[in-house]
Structures are given as structure tokens and as C-alpha cells.
Design an enzyme around this catalytic site. Structure first.
Site, PDB file in Angstrom:
ATOM      1  N   ARG A   1       0.838  -1.192   0.000  1.00  0.00           N
ATOM      2  CA  ARG A   1       0.000   0.000   0.000  1.00  0.00           C
ATOM      3  C   ARG A   1       0.876   1.246   0.000  1.00  0.00           C
ATOM      4  O   ARG A   1       1.953   1.259   0.579  1.00  0.00           O
ATOM      5  CB  ARG A   1      -0.899   0.024   1.242  1.00  0.00           C
ATOM      6  CG  ARG A   1      -2.137  -0.860   1.145  1.00  0.00           C
ATOM      7  CD  ARG A   1      -3.006  -0.697   2.375  1.00  0.00           C
ATOM      8  NE  ARG A   1      -2.349  -1.163   3.575  1.00  0.00           N
ATOM      9  CZ  ARG A   1      -1.789  -0.403   4.490  1.00  0.00           C
ATOM     10  NH1 ARG A   1      -1.820   0.921   4.376  1.00  0.00           N
ATOM     11  NH2 ARG A   1      -1.211  -0.924   5.541  1.00  0.00           N
TER      12      ARG A   1
ATOM     13  N   TYR B   1      -1.587  -3.626  -6.678  1.00  0.00           N
ATOM     14  CA  TYR B   1      -1.311  -4.442  -5.496  1.00  0.00           C
ATOM     15  C   TYR B   1      -2.273  -4.217  -4.331  1.00  0.00           C
ATOM     16  O   TYR B   1      -2.526  -3.074  -3.934  1.00  0.00           O
ATOM     17  CB  TYR B   1       0.127  -4.189  -4.994  1.00  0.00           C
ATOM     18  CG  TYR B   1       0.622  -5.341  -4.132  1.00  0.00           C
ATOM     19  CD1 TYR B   1       1.111  -6.494  -4.729  1.00  0.00           C
ATOM     20  CD2 TYR B   1       0.545  -5.299  -2.746  1.00  0.00           C
ATOM     21  CE1 TYR B   1       1.522  -7.568  -3.963  1.00  0.00           C
ATOM     22  CE2 TYR B   1       0.962  -6.374  -1.967  1.00  0.00           C
ATOM     23  CZ  TYR B   1       1.450  -7.513  -2.589  1.00  0.00           C
ATOM     24  OH  TYR B   1       1.846  -8.584  -1.837  1.00  0.00           O
TER      25      TYR B   1
ATOM     26  N   LYS C   1      -9.563  -2.044   1.872  1.00  0.00           N
ATOM     27  CA  LYS C   1      -9.303  -0.880   2.713  1.00  0.00           C
ATOM     28  C   LYS C   1     -10.086   0.343   2.243  1.00  0.00           C
ATOM     29  O   LYS C   1     -10.599   1.122   3.048  1.00  0.00           O
ATOM     30  CB  LYS C   1      -7.795  -0.579   2.767  1.00  0.00           C
ATOM     31  CG  LYS C   1      -6.983  -1.748   3.352  1.00  0.00           C
ATOM     32  CD  LYS C   1      -7.408  -2.076   4.745  1.00  0.00           C
ATOM     33  CE  LYS C   1      -7.114  -3.479   5.230  1.00  0.00           C
ATOM     34  NZ  LYS C   1      -5.787  -3.892   5.526  1.00  0.00           N
TER      35      LYS C   1
ATOM     36  N   HIS D   1     -10.572  -2.112  11.473  1.00  0.00           N
ATOM     37  CA  HIS D   1      -9.489  -2.991  11.016  1.00  0.00           C
ATOM     38  C   HIS D   1      -9.294  -4.094  12.056  1.00  0.00           C
ATOM     39  O   HIS D   1      -8.327  -4.078  12.822  1.00  0.00           O
ATOM     40  CB  HIS D   1      -8.210  -2.151  10.861  1.00  0.00           C
ATOM     41  CG  HIS D   1      -7.100  -2.829  10.122  1.00  0.00           C
ATOM     42  ND1 HIS D   1      -5.779  -2.435  10.254  1.00  0.00           N
ATOM     43  CD2 HIS D   1      -7.091  -3.853   9.236  1.00  0.00           C
ATOM     44  CE1 HIS D   1      -5.022  -3.194   9.483  1.00  0.00           C
ATOM     45  NE2 HIS D   1      -5.791  -4.064   8.858  1.00  0.00           N
TER      46      HIS D   1
ATOM     47  N   SER E   1      -1.360  -3.414  10.445  1.00  0.00           N
ATOM     48  CA  SER E   1      -0.999  -4.319   9.357  1.00  0.00           C
ATOM     49  C   SER E   1       0.239  -5.136   9.726  1.00  0.00           C
ATOM     50  O   SER E   1       1.198  -4.607  10.277  1.00  0.00           O
ATOM     51  CB  SER E   1      -0.733  -3.505   8.089  1.00  0.00           C
ATOM     52  OG  SER E   1      -1.869  -2.746   7.769  1.00  0.00           O
TER      53      SER E   1
ATOM     54  N   CYS F   1       0.671  -7.367  11.988  1.00  0.00           N
ATOM     55  CA  CYS F   1       0.908  -7.498  13.432  1.00  0.00           C
ATOM     56  C   CYS F   1       0.125  -8.642  14.053  1.00  0.00           C
ATOM     57  O   CYS F   1      -0.025  -8.701  15.275  1.00  0.00           O
ATOM     58  CB  CYS F   1       0.593  -6.188  14.136  1.00  0.00           C
ATOM     59  SG  CYS F   1       1.779  -4.898  13.734  1.00  0.00           S
TER      60      CYS F   1
ATOM     61  N   ASP G   1      -9.446  -9.592   8.981  1.00  0.00           N
ATOM     62  CA  ASP G   1      -8.885  -8.259   8.699  1.00  0.00           C
ATOM     63  C   ASP G   1      -9.847  -7.109   8.983  1.00  0.00           C
ATOM     64  O   ASP G   1      -9.414  -6.061   9.435  1.00  0.00           O
ATOM     65  CB  ASP G   1      -8.432  -8.190   7.234  1.00  0.00           C
ATOM     66  CG  ASP G   1      -7.463  -7.039   6.966  1.00  0.00           C
ATOM     67  OD1 ASP G   1      -6.471  -6.898   7.715  1.00  0.00           O
ATOM     68  OD2 ASP G   1      -7.699  -6.266   6.035  1.00  0.00           O
TER      69      ASP G   1
ATOM     70  N   ARG H   1       1.970 -12.137  -0.269  1.00  0.00           N
ATOM     71  CA  ARG H   1       0.689 -12.546   0.323  1.00  0.00           C
ATOM     72  C   ARG H   1       0.065 -13.721  -0.412  1.00  0.00           C
ATOM     73  O   ARG H   1       0.361 -13.982  -1.576  1.00  0.00           O
ATOM     74  CB  ARG H   1      -0.278 -11.367   0.321  1.00  0.00           C
ATOM     75  CG  ARG H   1       0.272 -10.206   1.172  1.00  0.00           C
ATOM     76  CD  ARG H   1      -0.772  -9.304   1.699  1.00  0.00           C
ATOM     77  NE  ARG H   1      -0.193  -8.337   2.623  1.00  0.00           N
ATOM     78  CZ  ARG H   1      -0.692  -8.058   3.820  1.00  0.00           C
ATOM     79  NH1 ARG H   1      -1.763  -8.682   4.258  1.00  0.00           N
ATOM     80  NH2 ARG H   1      -0.117  -7.153   4.591  1.00  0.00           N
TER      81      ARG H   1
HETATM   82  P1  GTP Z   1      -2.490  -7.523   7.609  1.00  0.00           P
HETATM   83  O1  GTP Z   1      -3.028  -8.566   6.696  1.00  0.00           O
HETATM   84  O2  GTP Z   1      -1.387  -6.723   6.998  1.00  0.00           O
HETATM   85  O3  GTP Z   1      -3.544  -6.646   8.171  1.00  0.00           O
HETATM   86  O4  GTP Z   1      -1.704  -8.295   8.785  1.00  0.00           O
HETATM   87  P2  GTP Z   1      -2.157  -9.177  10.033  1.00  0.00           P
HETATM   88  O5  GTP Z   1      -2.429  -8.291  11.185  1.00  0.00           O
HETATM   89  O6  GTP Z   1      -3.210 -10.128   9.629  1.00  0.00           O
HETATM   90  O7  GTP Z   1      -0.822  -9.962  10.388  1.00  0.00           O
HETATM   91  P3  GTP Z   1      -0.458 -11.530  10.294  1.00  0.00           P
HETATM   92  O8  GTP Z   1      -1.312 -12.384  11.191  1.00  0.00           O
HETATM   93  O9  GTP Z   1      -0.436 -11.909   8.867  1.00  0.00           O
HETATM   94  O10 GTP Z   1       1.004 -11.551  10.890  1.00  0.00           O
HETATM   95  C1  GTP Z   1       2.074 -10.849  10.345  1.00  0.00           C
HETATM   96  C2  GTP Z   1       3.380 -11.452  10.781  1.00  0.00           C
HETATM   97  O11 GTP Z   1       3.440 -11.511  12.216  1.00  0.00           O
HETATM   98  C3  GTP Z   1       3.593 -12.869  10.279  1.00  0.00           C
HETATM   99  O12 GTP Z   1       4.907 -12.995   9.830  1.00  0.00           O
HETATM  100  C4  GTP Z   1       3.359 -13.721  11.495  1.00  0.00           C
HETATM  101  O13 GTP Z   1       4.090 -14.915  11.450  1.00  0.00           O
HETATM  102  C5  GTP Z   1       3.783 -12.810  12.657  1.00  0.00           C
HETATM  103  N1  GTP Z   1       3.023 -13.129  13.907  1.00  0.00           N
HETATM  104  C6  GTP Z   1       1.676 -13.260  14.000  1.00  0.00           C
HETATM  105  N2  GTP Z   1       1.313 -13.610  15.270  1.00  0.00           N
HETATM  106  C7  GTP Z   1       2.452 -13.680  15.993  1.00  0.00           C
HETATM  107  C8  GTP Z   1       2.728 -13.995  17.367  1.00  0.00           C
HETATM  108  O14 GTP Z   1       1.839 -14.297  18.178  1.00  0.00           O
HETATM  109  N3  GTP Z   1       4.040 -13.947  17.739  1.00  0.00           N
HETATM  110  C9  GTP Z   1       5.044 -13.625  16.867  1.00  0.00           C
HETATM  111  N4  GTP Z   1       6.288 -13.604  17.317  1.00  0.00           N
HETATM  112  N5  GTP Z   1       4.816 -13.339  15.562  1.00  0.00           N
HETATM  113  C10 GTP Z   1       3.549 -13.364  15.128  1.00  0.00           C
HETATM  114  C1  SPV Z   2      -2.993  -4.338   5.437  1.00  0.00           C
HETATM  115  O1  SPV Z   2      -2.018  -3.726   4.996  1.00  0.00           O
HETATM  116  O2  SPV Z   2      -3.504  -4.084   6.560  1.00  0.00           O
HETATM  117  C2  SPV Z   2      -3.562  -5.454   4.654  1.00  0.00           C
HETATM  118  C3  SPV Z   2      -3.067  -5.664   3.303  1.00  0.00           C
HETATM  119  O3  SPV Z   2      -4.457  -6.135   5.134  1.00  0.00           O
HETATM  120  S1  SPV Z   2      -3.732  -4.568   2.125  1.00  0.00           S
HETATM  121  O4  SPV Z   2      -4.897  -5.214   1.532  1.00  0.00           O
HETATM  122  O5  SPV Z   2      -2.717  -4.326   1.124  1.00  0.00           O
HETATM  123  O6  SPV Z   2      -4.158  -3.355   2.769  1.00  0.00           O
HETATM  124 MN    MN Z   3      -5.008  -5.429   7.221  1.00  0.00          MN
END
Ligand code: GTP
Ligand code: SPV
Ligand code: MN
Length: 650
Positions: free
Chosen positions: A115, A262, A271, A291, A313, A315, A338, A432
Site C-alpha cells: 500500500r 497491489y 481498505k 481494522h 498491518s 501485526c 482483517d 501474500r
Molecule cells: P495484515 O493482513 O497486513 O492486516 O496483517 P495481520 O495483522 O493479519 O498480520 P499476520 O497475522 O499476517 O502476521 C504478520 C506477521 O506476524 C507474520 O509474519 C506472522 O508470522 C507474525 N506473527 C503473528 N502472530 C504472531 C505472534 O503471536 N508472535 C510472533 N512472534 N509473531 C507473530
Molecule cells: C494491510 O495492509 O492491513 C492489509 C493488506 O491487510 S492490504 O490489503 O494491502 O491493505
Molecule cells: Mn489489514
């Protein structure tokens, strides 16, 4: 530019109005006489001419402006998907992944990988409707970008005329939420990206029932998208990174996006609609667009509750949404990973949440059979992977995934042999997977319930290496609003930020507010009174990312996060024997988190500590941020909560 010979001819309604006839290329005209065999005649519904008048007007205006060589109204069928995939393969945008069923790998232009927050604008008549006004003119606002409606027109004029020449325009009627549901909303995206068309078909509900809903007079959000064109673009991933721009007109529910193919830049249901436009609709109608993930948790006693969690994002939302419990007897089921739309339900007197999406667009790196087996299972078929490594046996690979078998080689996301050399990852950090939510083994039975699921708790969280305890509970809703407003987290690769700077990210919404964040806080506060009797969710803050002196995570995370959820659910049941009051909120009393079977045992003292000096600075930083950035728009209740926090810390 003439269409490339590999252009798969998409149906363009042959009796289409003559006023758009000139933009039909000869190649496409010829193709109308000779259709591929498997392209059986479609129902009359899926033609521009038969769209409801308001949708048709939008499509025709877009055709007029962008001049595509043909127009294809999506019906969402398998047959149609086959055609789109075939076109994408011909265009070399994707390759088939022979290891999985109906799955593909897309590699983007390396300049179009995330983004772009700096090029994302909210466009309103009055600036203060869109973004807060910083306390003094020398301070740069960090809560979104505003553009005037005149400048928007100019930006469109400089980019869109003829931008789709030689390309097919896809018209995507889509529903956010179950089609026709009381909390759902409809959108129509036009795009010149078949990749976006294919991904939207996974991420949202596309096709016939949506058209029917539109025919019955449903309102819809207009979403115009073009990947644009630039002198140095690569044919397999056209884009215009220098002129990329993402514009929102909340006053008339419109989105205009140019230059990027993307993620959140181009899948406009996500979003742009579900959060930015969605939050402004929600403000007008009295609900919340957030979010947040949504999960159902069933305790060993069979008691089921749903919670939402807002993390910035990359996290951990997808991971928490699909958690495999490390504690026996607990069952977690996923509603969404999400975005949540939350609305007061008069029957239960609770906030109910729907997941407006139909798929996952999840971060690949770090995902594996141990950390997130349910995500891995979800992506075994019917998935599109973007910017990950490609294995010699037709599969995918990324950092953090299990080692590939002996003898298997990897090509990185830039198309080069992967060597493992530092700084040259196989997958882009923001690579992704795009997979249907229905394929998640733990998808909740109520994930498509049109009135949503009742929410008992809301979690805020982020990546905080220092000072922030594993979990704490706010004293009440108003204090919870301060906790959300004060959120900070390390920057990630999900947007264009560099490094690991700790950024303010209130409510995990900083890049996604559709209106002034000061007004947003007031809207959250108003949930206490606007519906009459209400049982509001309890509000918590969690941090899986606290580190020890060596920079190692203190908490195992992932499946073990159930231990924190277990404590949270006992708090939802008002168990007062498990809390200890601190200046920032309630933390688990010593011994009250279930750590059974966890080895090594984590250092709970460190994980739960609330260092006073750290928190004094934190409170100061939040105060500075709110006063500088939001100034007069900070609600008095939030300032009172902040004052009370400072007093508790002194
Ligand atoms: P967006 O799709 O961008 O909104 O992200 P998200 O909040 O869904 O994040 P996601 O669950 O995909 O996690 C992002 C990264 O954080 C990945 O590489 C995970 O492996 C890592 N991660 C997620 N949960 C944990 C956790 O409990 N501990 C640790 N150390 N890493 C984590
Ligand atoms: C984020 O960045 O929080 C996502 C991926 O979930 S995107 O769809 O690119 O915003
Ligand atoms: Mn997101």
C-alpha cells in the site's frame, strides 16, 4: 496501443450501444464472431446494457473516460474465472503452480509491492471533515491526507483519459457481507486488471445475486481502478508507480485508484471501501467499520464467545483469527481476519460483527504448518500467491516456511535463483496469499450470518518490544477509547515505511480513517449512549512482541496466545479474583494465566511488568500526539482519561 495478440477476447455485449462502439478494437470485434467453445452464451443480465440504470451510467462514464477496447461484466462463474486465468497466463502475469489445484503465482513489478499511504487521499468539501488540523501549521499531519475536490478532478484528468486503451475493462459487481444482508453493502468496481478481477472474486462476493440486488435498487459504492500506464512498465505487470494515487470521495461514496495493482491499492473492496468509505457510512448510520479480526472461542465448558481484535498491518490478525489452541479443550473458529463491521443489535443489546470480506489476503512470510496450520490448509487450492518464491516442484516458498525437500530449488520473487544470501529473501516481506475464507478448516458456522455475531471483547495490540505488558484490561469503555487512541506499533512492510520505527497507529486505523480521527473518537464514545441499553464489549490491550535484553521474544505467541484469550474470557465473565490494578489498567494477577504444559516457562514477571518511567513517557507521547495532531478535535472525555492516567502514574 493495440491489444496484444495474446489478449483473450472477453465478451463485449454485441448489441452494445453505438455511443461506445468506437472504442471497440478490431481484434475484439473479430472475436465476437468467433468465441472460444467453452464460452457458452451468458444470460442477458451480464451485459452493460442490462445493468440497472445507475450502474450502467457509471460504467459508461468510465468507458468514456478510460476507453478500454472492450467491457466484460463479471458473473462470478467458474467458466468466467477460467477465461480470466487463461488471459493472465497468456499475459505472463501469473504462472500455474502445478503442486496445488487451481492455484497461481503472480510476480509484480518490484516497484508495486505494498500500500502507498503517502499517495492515499480523502477528498471532501471541507478539509476538517477528512483529517484533523494540527495545532500549528509547522506540524505535518499524520492522520491521513486530504485533497480538495478540484484537485481530485485535476488528478483524474492527468491520469485517466484513455488509460485503458487496448485493455478489457472488467465490471465487478460485488457485495461486502452476505448479499442482501442487513449489514451488507454493494460496490461496483471497474478495472483494467484481470489480476484484480480474479482476486476480487476470491476476496468478495461477485456476480449474479449482486446484480439482482442492484436491480432491486440497492445503493452502491463506485470504484474506478486502472493500473495505469507508464513509459517503463513491464508488460506482465503494468503499473505507474510514479503517478500512483488512491482517492476517496466519502460525500458520494466513490473510490478512484490509479497506478497500482497491489493489495489494498487495487482490491478496492478492502481498505478503500470496507474501511475508508465504510467508516464514513458507519459514522452517518451509527455503526463502526474497523481494522479487526473476528473469532469465536469455545471454552472447555462449551461456552462460546466472539471477540474482535484490532492490530496494525502485519501485526498478527490473520494468525490470531485462525489460532490452533495450545490449551486442550479450547476451540477457536474464524469469522474474519482483517475487517469487522460492528453494529448494535436490538435483540441482544450487544454490538454484532460481520466480516465484510469473503477471502484472506494474508501475509505469507512467517506462515507455516506450526505457526498457522489453518492458513496453510486454506491456501492449498484455488489460491493466488503474490511475490513469494517458486519451488522447482511447482510450489511456493517463503521465509519462515518449512524447508523444502532435498534437491528442490527456489526461484525468488524477482525471478532469480534463491541462494539464501542475507538481504535477498525468496519472498518479498509483504508477499501474500489470496484464498477463499470458506476453505479455512476452522471457519465459523456463523461466518456468513447476515446479522453478525455478538461481540464480548475488543482487543487492541501492536508490536511493542518494550514496556507494554502481554495483556491489560481497560477500566471501562471510555478508558478503552484512550487505549485505542494511544496505540503504537513498529512499522512493517505492509506499507512504504522503512525501518522499525515505533509509530502511533490509533485503533490500527491510521492509514484507513475515512474521516477526522477526532470525530472518530467521539463516535466511539457515543456508542455508550446512542442505542439506549447496551452491553458494550470489554476492551483489552495485548502485546505478543515484548522482547528480552537479547532481542528475543519473551512470549511464544501463536497457539499459546489462547492462554491470554482464556484469561480475557474469564474477565468477560467478571472473574475479579484474577486481576491486579495498575495505573494503566488491570493485568493478570500472579499465577492467573494458565501456563500449563508450556516449556520453557516464560518470564511472566517481565511480560506483565508495567514500568512506571516507561509509562510516564508513553503517556507524555500520547498527550503530545493527541494535542499536536488532533488539537481541538480531541473529545474532552479522552483528555480526561489521559489526565487520570497521568495522575495514576505520578
Ligand atoms: P495484515 O493482513 O497486513 O492486516 O496483517 P495481520 O495483522 O493479519 O498480520 P499476520 O497475522 O499476517 O502476521 C504478520 C506477521 O506476524 C507474520 O509474519 C506472522 O508470522 C507474525 N506473527 C503473528 N502472530 C504472531 C505472534 O503471536 N508472535 C510472533 N512472534 N509473531 C507473530
Ligand atoms: C494491510 O495492509 O492491513 C492489509 C493488506 O491487510 S492490504 O490489503 O494491502 O491493505
Ligand atoms: Mn489489514
Amino acid at each position: 496501443m493495440p491489444p496484444t495478440p495474446t489478449n483473450v477476447p472477453f465478451e463485449f455485449y454485441s448489441a452494445y450501444d453505438s455511443d461506445i462502439e468506437p472504442c471497440l478494437s478490431n481484434v475484439v470485434k473479430a472475436s465476437l464472431k468467433k468465441k472460444p467453445d467453452y464460452f457458452a452464451p451468458r444470460t442477458r443480465n451480464f451485459t452493460v446494457k442490462n445493468l440497472p440504470a445507475s450502474v450502467r451510467a457509471f460504467v459508461e462514464e468510465s468507458v468514456e473516460l478510460c476507453r478500454p477496447s472492450d467491457v466484460h461484466v463479471m458473473d462470478g462463474s467458474e467458466r468466467e474465472n477460467k477465461l480470466i486465468i487463461e488471459k493472465l497466463i497468456n499475459d505472463k502475469t501469473i504462472v500455474k503452480l502445478t503442486k496445488y489445484k487451481n492455484s497461481y503465482l503472480a510476480l509484480t513489478d518490484p516497484r508495486d509491492v505494498a500500500r502507498v499511504e503517502s499517495r492515499t487521499f480523502i477528498c471532501t468539501t471541507n478539509k476538517s471533515d477528512a483529517i484533523p488540523t494540527p495545532a500549528n501549521p509547522s506540524i505535518k499531519g499524520s492522520l491521513g491526507n486530504w485533497m480538495s475536490l478540484q484537485d481530485l478532478e485535476k488528478a483524474v484528468d492527468e491520469r485517466f483519459p484513455n488509460c485503458m486503451q487496448g485493455r478489457t475493462m472488467f465490471v465487478i459487481p460485488f457485495s461486502m457481507g452476505p448479499v442482501g444482508g442487513p449489514m451488507s453493502k454493494i460496490g461496483v468496481q471497474v478495472t483494467d486488471s484481470p489480476y484484480v478481477a480474479a482476486a476480487m472474486r476470491i476476496m468478495t462476493r461477485v456476480g449474479e445475486p449482486v446484480i439482482e440486488n442492484l436491480q432491486e435498487g440497492a445503493d452502491f459504492v463506485k470504484a474506478l481502478h486502472s493500473v495505469g500506464r507508464s513509459p517503463n512498465m513491464i508488460p506482465s505487470w503494468p503499473c505507474d508507480p510514479e503517478r500512483t494515487i488512491i482517492l476517496h470521495k466519502p460525500e458520494c461514496n466513490e473510490i478512484i485508484s490509479y497506478g497500482s495493482g497491489y493489495g489494498g491499492n487495487s482490491l478496492l473492496g478492502k481498505k478503500c471501501f470496507a474501511l475508508r468509505i465504510g467508516s464514513t457510512i458507519a459514522k452517518r448510520e451509527g455503526w463502526l467499520a474497523e481494522h479487526m479480526l473476528i473469532v469465536g472461542i469455545t471454552s472447555p465448558h462449551g461456552d462460546k464467545k466472539y471477540i474482535c481484535a484490532a492490530f496494525p498491518s502485519a501485526c498478527g490478525k490473520t494468525n490470531l483469527a485462525m489460532l490452533e489452541s495450545a490449551l486442550p479443550g479450547y476451540k477457536v473458529e474464524c469469522v474474519g481476519d482483517d475487517i469487522a463491521w460492528l453494529k448494535y443489535n436490538a435483540k441482544t443489546k450487544m454490538l454484532h460483527a460481520i466480516n465484510p470480506e469473503a477471502g484472506f489476503f494474508g501475509v505469507a512470510p512467517g506462515t507455516n504448518w506450526k505457526t498457522n496450520p489453518n492458513a496453510m490448509a486454506s491456501m492449498q487450492e484455488n489460491s493466488i500467491f503474490t511475490n513469494v518464491g517458486h519451488t522447482s516442484d511447482g510450489g511456493v516458498w517463503w521465509e519462515g516456511m518449512e524447508k523444502p525437500a532435498e534437491g528442490i530449488t527456489i526461484t525468488d520473487w524477482l525471478g532469480k535463483p534463491y541462494t539464501g544470501k542475507a538481504g535477498h529473501p525468496a519472498a518479498h516481506p509483504n508477499s501474500r496469499f489470496t484464498s477463499p475464507a470458506s476453505q479455512c478448516p476452522i471457519i465459523d458456522p456463523l461466518w456468513e450470518a447476515s446479522e453478525g455475531v455478538p461481540i464480548s471483547a475488543i482487543l487492541f495490540g501492536g508490536r511493542r518490544p518494550e514496556g507494554v505488558p502481554l495483556v491489560y484490561e481497560s477500566f471501562d469503555w471510555e478508558h478503552g477509547v484512550l487505549v485505542g487512541a494511544g496505540m503504537r506499533s513498529e512499522a512493517t512492510a505492509a506499507a512504504e515505511h522503512r525501518g522499525k520505527e515505533i509509530m502511533h497507529d490509533p485503533f490500527a486505523m491510521r492509514p484507513f480513517f475515512g474521516y477526522n480521527f477526532g470525530h472518530y473518537m467521539s463516535h466511539w464514545l457515543s456508542q455508550q449512549t446512542r442505542h439506549g441499553e447496551i452491553k458494550l464489549p470489554k476492551i483489552f490491550h495485548v502485546n505478543w512482541f515484548r522482547k528480552d535484553a537479547d532481542g528475543k521474544f519473551l512470549w511464544p505467541g501463536f497457539g499459546d496466545n489462547i492462554r491470554v484469550l482464556d484469561w480475557i474470557l474469564r474477565r468477560v465473565d467478571n472473574d475479579c479474583s484474577i486481576i491486579e490494578a495498575t495505573p494503566i489498567g488491570y493485568v493478570p494477577k500472579e499465577g492467573s494465566l494458565n501456563l500449563e504444559g508450556l516449556s520453557p516457562q516464560p518470564d511472566m514477571k517481565k511480560l506483565l511488568s508495567v514500568p512506571k518511567d516507561f509509562w510516564k513517557k508513553e503517556a507524555e507521547s500520547i498527550e503530545k500526539y493527541l494535542k499536536e495532531q488532533i488539537d481541538k478535535d480531541v473529545p474532552a472525555q479522552v483528555l480526561n482519561q489521559l489526565q487520570a492516567l497521568k495522575e495514576r502514574l505520578s
